[in-house]
Design a protein around this motif. Structure first.
Motif, short mmCIF file in Angstrom:
data_model
loop_
_atom_site.label_atom_id
_atom_site.label_comp_id
_atom_site.label_asym_id
_atom_site.label_seq_id
_atom_site.Cartn_x
_atom_site.Cartn_y
_atom_site.Cartn_z
N TYR A 234 0.85 -1.19 0.00
CA TYR A 234 0.00 0.00 0.00
C TYR A 234 0.89 1.24 0.00
CZ TYR A 234 -3.22 -3.60 1.69
OH TYR A 234 -3.96 -4.76 1.84
N PRO A 235 1.48 1.59 -1.14
CA PRO A 235 2.49 2.67 -1.19
C PRO A 235 2.00 4.01 -0.65
CG PRO A 235 2.35 1.50 -3.28
CD PRO A 235 1.24 1.00 -2.45
N LYS A 236 0.72 4.31 -0.82
CA LYS A 236 0.20 5.60 -0.38
C LYS A 236 0.16 5.73 1.14
CE LYS A 236 -2.67 6.43 -4.49
NZ LYS A 236 -4.04 6.65 -5.01
N THR A 237 0.29 4.61 1.85
CA THR A 237 0.22 4.65 3.31
C THR A 237 1.61 4.82 3.95
OG1 THR A 237 0.48 2.25 3.65
CG2 THR A 237 -1.75 3.07 3.19
N ALA A 238 2.66 4.73 3.15
CA ALA A 238 4.02 4.82 3.69
C ALA A 238 4.28 6.22 4.23
CB ALA A 238 5.03 4.48 2.61
N LYS A 239 4.95 6.28 5.40
CA LYS A 239 5.27 7.56 6.03
C LYS A 239 6.74 7.56 6.46
CE LYS A 239 0.63 8.09 8.02
NZ LYS A 239 -0.13 8.22 9.29
N PRO A 240 7.38 8.72 6.39
CA PRO A 240 8.78 8.80 6.86
C PRO A 240 8.94 8.43 8.33
CG PRO A 240 8.18 10.76 5.57
CD PRO A 240 6.91 9.99 5.80
N THR A 241 7.89 8.64 9.14
CA THR A 241 7.99 8.35 10.58
C THR A 241 8.22 6.87 10.87
OG1 THR A 241 5.56 8.27 10.63
CG2 THR A 241 6.62 10.33 11.31
N TYR A 242 7.90 5.99 9.92
CA TYR A 242 8.11 4.56 10.15
C TYR A 242 9.60 4.23 10.25
CZ TYR A 242 3.17 4.07 8.88
OH TYR A 242 1.80 4.18 8.83
N TRP A 243 10.45 5.13 9.77
CA TRP A 243 11.88 4.94 9.86
C TRP A 243 12.44 5.34 11.24
CZ3 TRP A 243 15.48 3.03 6.36
CH2 TRP A 243 14.99 2.75 5.07
N PHE A 244 11.64 6.00 12.04
CA PHE A 244 12.15 6.59 13.27
C PHE A 244 12.83 5.59 14.20
CE2 PHE A 244 11.59 7.80 17.75
CZ PHE A 244 12.38 8.95 17.77
#
Length: 318
Positions: A234-244
């Motif tokens: 689900y590419p549209k759900t990806a967020k930079p915060t998931y890398w935190f």
């Protein structure tokens, strides 16, 4: 629409936990009745005798099936259920007496085809379980996304405390075969099919989670591995915060290396952060030992999720 609830509980080698959950269900103040379906997922330590004990007190059905995972067991239960609205609970939760009543009240006020509820630590939990609960729910560690209304936008229900209408189950076919993140995957498919979700803040459960640091690390590692798979699906759900969490752990490692060469400023930042966790947990739990353990569980959570995320992102073929 009149709501008829079916409570679905998958269980795997947790007869003691299912005993406590069923006991709490007998104490509900809900007067309209509900059915309970226990789905034994190929356990070697079966719960059939425990379930039998509660049949005089609950409208209770027990099914034993070959091991196929929690998601498939939930789907199995929903197919066998008679209700038009399913409540899915993990076997390691205890529900307060007002739980079902709060669910009904919220759905009658604002109906949605799916909901999620928060979790809390019961006074009987061990200090470590209370610390894990803090780490998983605190604004300082997860942003409060797992059950604080002011911290969430469009709520993503979690499978330990989740509701789903019969209609939504029929359209989405329930949980996928994903081992981790299957509840988030279901939420995204619900949204794709036009179904709404909500957080019912008062429909909380007491969630035991894991009883050792090793188990908690393994659980959070699994959460981390699931996220890149979901991002790709689900590419549209990806967020930079998931890398935190991954960046947090990398930053901590670099800070320790720099401290060896007398550059202590970055490590001081981490020290301040963990000090904030200590005092915030102390404020919430009123216990110094739980506050100290909250530092360890928060670090474990970041380490598990962060390493799982990196491994899944760069080394697992999806």
């Amino acid at each position: 629409m009149k709501l008829n609830f079916s409570i679905i509980i998958p269980v795997y080698n947790r007869s003691q936990e299912i005993d406590e959950l069923l006991e709490s269900l007998t104490k509900q103040d809900f007067t309209e009745g509900f059915e309970v379906l226990v789905i034994e997922d190929g356990s070697t330590e079966k719960s059939d005798r425990v379930v039998e004990k509660y049949k005089p007190k609950l409208n209770l059905k027990y099914f034993f099936k070959e091991n196929s995972g929690a998601g498939a067991s939930r789907n199995f239960g929903m197919k066998k259920a008679n209700g038009n609205y399913f409540i899915i609970l993990d076997s390691d939760v205890i529900v307060p007496s007002q739980y079902v009543s709060e669910v009904k009240k919220a759905l009658e006020t604002n109906y949605t085809d799916a909901f999620g509820g928060p979790d809390a630590a019961h006074k009987s939990f061990t200090s470590l379980q209370k610390a894990i609960n803090y780490s998983m729910t605190s604004v300082l560690t997860t942003g409060g996304i797992r059950g604080k209304k002011q911290a969430v936008g469009k709520f993503q229900p979690r499978s330990f405390n989740l509701g789903l209408s019969h209609k939504a189950f029929s359209v989405t076919k329930g949980f996928s075969k994903m081992k981790n993140g299957e509840d988030i995957d279901l939420t995204f498919r619900l949204w794709e099919n036009g179904f709404e979700t909500q957080l019912i803040e008062k429909a909380f459960v007491y969630h035991k989670r894991r009883s050792t640091i090793q188990q908690f690390f393994k659980q959070t590692f699994g959460f981390g591995t699931a996220r890149p798979i979901l991002n790709k699906k689900y590419p549209k759900t990806a967020k930079p915060t998931y890398w935190f969490p991954s960046l947090f752990i990398i930053g901590l490692d670099l800070s320790i290396i720099l401290a060896i060469f007398s550059f202590n400023h970055f490590l001081c930042f981490y020290g301040l952060y963990f000090l904030l966790i200590f005092f915030d947990s102390l404020l919430q739990n009123k216990n110094f030992y739980v506050a100290f353990l909250s530092i360890i569980t928060s670090l474990t959570q970041f380490l598990g999720y962060g390493l799982g995320f990196l491994e899944s992102r760069f080394f697992i073929r999806k």
